[in-house]
Design a protein around this motif. Structure first.
Motif, short mmCIF file in Angstrom:
data_model
loop_
_atom_site.label_atom_id
_atom_site.label_comp_id
_atom_site.label_asym_id
_atom_site.label_seq_id
_atom_site.Cartn_x
_atom_site.Cartn_y
_atom_site.Cartn_z
N THR A 1 12.54 7.22 8.41
CA THR A 1 13.39 8.24 7.80
C THR A 1 13.20 8.28 6.28
O THR A 1 13.08 9.36 5.69
N THR A 2 13.14 7.12 5.66
CA THR A 2 12.95 7.05 4.21
C THR A 2 11.58 7.58 3.83
O THR A 2 11.45 8.33 2.85
N ILE A 3 10.55 7.23 4.57
CA ILE A 3 9.19 7.72 4.28
C ILE A 3 9.17 9.25 4.36
O ILE A 3 8.61 9.91 3.49
N ASP B 1 2.41 15.04 3.02
CA ASP B 1 2.58 14.70 4.43
C ASP B 1 2.94 13.22 4.52
O ASP B 1 2.27 12.39 3.90
N PRO B 2 3.97 12.86 5.29
CA PRO B 2 4.34 11.44 5.41
C PRO B 2 3.16 10.58 5.88
O PRO B 2 3.01 9.44 5.46
N GLY B 3 2.30 11.14 6.72
CA GLY B 3 1.15 10.40 7.21
C GLY B 3 0.19 10.02 6.11
O GLY B 3 -0.49 9.00 6.20
N SER B 4 0.15 10.80 5.03
CA SER B 4 -0.77 10.49 3.92
C SER B 4 -0.37 9.20 3.22
O SER B 4 -1.19 8.58 2.53
N LEU B 5 0.86 8.78 3.40
CA LEU B 5 1.31 7.52 2.81
C LEU B 5 0.94 6.33 3.70
O LEU B 5 1.03 5.18 3.27
N VAL C 1 0.83 -1.21 0.00
CA VAL C 1 0.00 0.00 0.00
C VAL C 1 0.87 1.25 0.00
O VAL C 1 0.66 2.17 -0.80
N VAL C 2 1.86 1.30 0.88
CA VAL C 2 2.73 2.47 0.95
C VAL C 2 3.47 2.64 -0.38
O VAL C 2 3.54 3.75 -0.93
N GLY C 3 4.01 1.57 -0.90
CA GLY C 3 4.72 1.65 -2.18
C GLY C 3 3.84 2.11 -3.31
O GLY C 3 4.25 2.92 -4.16
#
Length: 82
Positions: free
Chosen positions: A54-56, A66-70, A11-13
Motif C-alpha cells: 500500500t505504501t509503495i 509505476d509501482p513496479g518500477s521501484l 534498493v527500493v528506498g
C-alpha cells in the motif's frame, strides 16, 4: 544510524529517494501527499524499513511512476527479493 533492513529495502528506498529528488520534491512533500509520516518515508529511503505494498503504491502515485518500477531490477522482469 540504524542498519539497513535488507538489500531489497535499500534498493527500493534508493529508487524512491532518487525519483523524489529528480522531481524536486522534499520528503515532507511526498509524505504529506502519500498520507504518511515523514519519519517513515525517511526510514524507507534509508532502507531501514520495509514498505508495505500500500505504501509503495501511494508513494509511486505521488512520484508519478509505476509501482513496479521501484521493484524491478534493471529493465527486465527480475523482481528484487531479499
Amino acid at each position: 544510524m540504524a542498519n539497513v533492513h535488507s538489500r531489497a529495502a535499500a534498493v527500493v528506498g534508493g529508487r524512491i529517494r532518487e525519483r523524489r529528488k529528480r522531481l524536486g520534491l522534499s520528503q515532507e512533500d511526498v509524505a504529506h501527499l502519500a498520507e504518511m509520516h515523514v519519519t517513515n518515508l525517511g526510514k524507507i529511503e534509508r532502507g531501514q524499513s520495509n514498505p508495505s505494498l500500500t505504501t509503495i503504491v501511494r508513494v509511486a502515485g505521488v512520484l508519478d511512476c509505476d509501482p513496479g518500477s521501484l521493484l524491478i531490477l534493471g529493465g527486465g522482469s527480475n523482481v528484487i527479493v531479499s
